[in-house]
Design an enzyme around this catalytic site. Structure first.
Site, PDB file in Angstrom:
ATOM      1  N   HIS A 407       0.810  -1.222   0.000  1.00  0.00           N
ATOM      2  CA  HIS A 407       0.000   0.000   0.000  1.00  0.00           C
ATOM      3  C   HIS A 407       0.846   1.276   0.000  1.00  0.00           C
ATOM      4  CE1 HIS A 407      -3.698   2.041   0.000  1.00  0.00           C
ATOM      5  NE2 HIS A 407      -4.376   1.306   0.857  1.00  0.00           N
ATOM      6  N   ASP A 411      -2.393   1.528  -4.460  1.00  0.00           N
ATOM      7  CA  ASP A 411      -3.640   1.801  -3.764  1.00  0.00           C
ATOM      8  C   ASP A 411      -4.701   0.772  -4.137  1.00  0.00           C
ATOM      9  OD1 ASP A 411      -2.602   4.046  -2.466  1.00  0.00           O
ATOM     10  OD2 ASP A 411      -3.088   5.352  -4.149  1.00  0.00           O
TER      11      ASP A 411
END
Length: 435
Positions: A407, A411
């Site tokens: 992350h 995303d």
């Protein structure tokens, strides 16, 4: 009779030394050309070293648990002929099944401060750091200036693991303000330890070397990358039909089995081409976009371990080429024939948890990659299909896929869209696809 020195062979880029695990022959034993004579361990893989000549082992120069450098003599053989010479074992070094891919290039992308070493070759010097030495330097926050002060005992004066550990043992607790600052900012989080009560009848089993490496790499991978996992269920009925149609003819024609993995890899490669930011690595605040698409393939081994051989330039291979590459790597992995370079350079990894009967899993991202896909078992289930005459319930072949991604740079939208594209390529597989 002549004496020949058996030298530790080159084992791939960045591998400069190895530890002797065990000798397969004793002094006085006779060996034949290409016989594996010793098992060694590097920070990449375990390997067998073959002898390029036939003869009798008259002297073992490196004993169990001792470290040898590439090009260093590890044994002396008595062979037919006259005179003395050095012989380098240039036969392929066969990799012993060891650990899963997170250790492949695991050190290269660990974020560190600017004052510490971040590249293999330091600009303006001839100082070269192996991945293992560089990993130690990163973890201990050793600056470039400190490394330049270390006198290397390795080949061509390179710093070995023993050199850097000896330096650390004499380094003391005193640190310059710069070093302290770097350590405060970039020191890895230590794994918490505790004393576990041992009850009567409990058995204590010490971790072997491989298990320690696995444990260390799994902890590092989770510490470095914040993991997110997306899931999707895919109708792979067309894939199953297509494989069933072609597998017998393919095996007769090519002498190779046609598994599902080439199809999965083909779909992943297409999705990577759609979303190239999945095929990257992270170096501090820099994103390195990889030109090549090298797919790591987690392979289960008879002894219960896992290793991840790499299909290089998978985007340039046809389905037939992928099938042959997969079968070759899997065979060599299970028969201790892999070379160290066969496990290096992956830019994306696939793990088939379905081979163990599992529906899905949450795979850990191998460093320095930023994503990994787990494919589950293919199961027949009733499913709703839309037809021109309305919805119907039919028996379909369904499979879960789990996509874990880093992350820091991937995303949910990118990770999810990538997974959806893999799903679409598999679900809409063309039954007329050539193999």
């Amino acid at each position: 009779m002549a004496e020949y020195k058996l030298l530790l062979p080159s084992m791939g880029e960045g591998v400069m030394e190895a530890t002797i695990i065990t000798w397969l022959y004793n002094e006085g034993d006779t060996v034949s050309e290409d016989d594996s004579v010793v098992e060694i361990a590097t920070d990449k893989v375990d390997s067998d070293v073959p002898t390029p000549v036939s003869g009798k082992i008259v002297k073992i120069l490196k004993q169990k648990d001792e470290v040898a450098k590439v090009g260093e003599a590890i044994a002396i053989l008595e062979v037919a002929g006259e005179g003395n010479a050095d012989i380098t074992a240039e036969a392929s070094v066969a990799a012993t099944p060891t650990v899963i891919e997170p250790e492949v290039e695991k050190e290269l992308m660990q974020p560190i401060a600017a004052q510490t070493v971040a590249t293999d070759s330091l600009s303006g010097t001839d100082l070269y750091l192996s991945p293992l030495v560089k990993s130690i330097a990163q973890q201990e926050n050793i600056t470039e200036a400190e490394l330049k002060s270390i006198k290397g005992s390795g080949l061509e004066g390179r710093i070995t693991k023993e050199d850097i550990l000896a330096y650390l043992s004499n380094r003391g607790n005193a640190a310059t303000p710069t070093t302290t600052s770097v350590a405060a900012k970039s020191a890895p989080v230590s794994t918490p330890t505790s004393t576990i009560p041992v009850a009567a009848g409990d058995e204590i089993v010490l971790m072997d070397r491989m298990r320690k490496i696995i444990a260390e790499n799994m902890v590092k991978a989770k510490q470095i990358a914040p993991h997110v996992t997306s899931f999707i269920e895919t109708d792979v009925t067309n894939v199953v039909k297509w494989r069933n149609k072609h597998k017998s003819a393919f095996e007769k024609r090519e002498g190779e089995k046609l598994t599902f993995m080439p199809i999965f890899i083909k779909a992943v490669v297409k999705a990577i081409q759609d979303f190239p930011l999945i095929n990257v690595s992270v170096d501090g605040d820099k994103i390195i976009k990889k030109k090549n698409i090298n797919i790591g393939m987690a392979t289960a081994l008879p002894d219960g371990n896992l290793i991840v051989p790499v299909i290089k330039n998978a985007d340039q291979l046809s389905l037939s080429g992928l099938a042959k590459a997969i079968n070759d790597l899997a065979y060599r992995a299970r028969n201790k024939k892999l070379r160290p370079e066969d496990t290096q350079g992956a830019t994306y990894t696939i793990s088939n948890v379905g081979s163990f009967g599992n529906l899905m899993g949450t795979p850990i991202i191998p460093q320095p990659q930023v994503a990994i896909l787990a494919v589950g078992a293919i199961v027949k289930k009733p499913a709703v299909l839309e037809t021109p005459d309305g919805d119907v319930i039919a028996i379909r072949n369904l499979m879960f896929m789990s996509h874990s991604y880093d992350h820091r740079v991937v995303d949910g939208s990118l990770g999810g869209m990538f997974l959806k594209h893999v799903h679409d390529y598999l679900q809409n597989w063309d039954l007329n696809t050539e193999v």
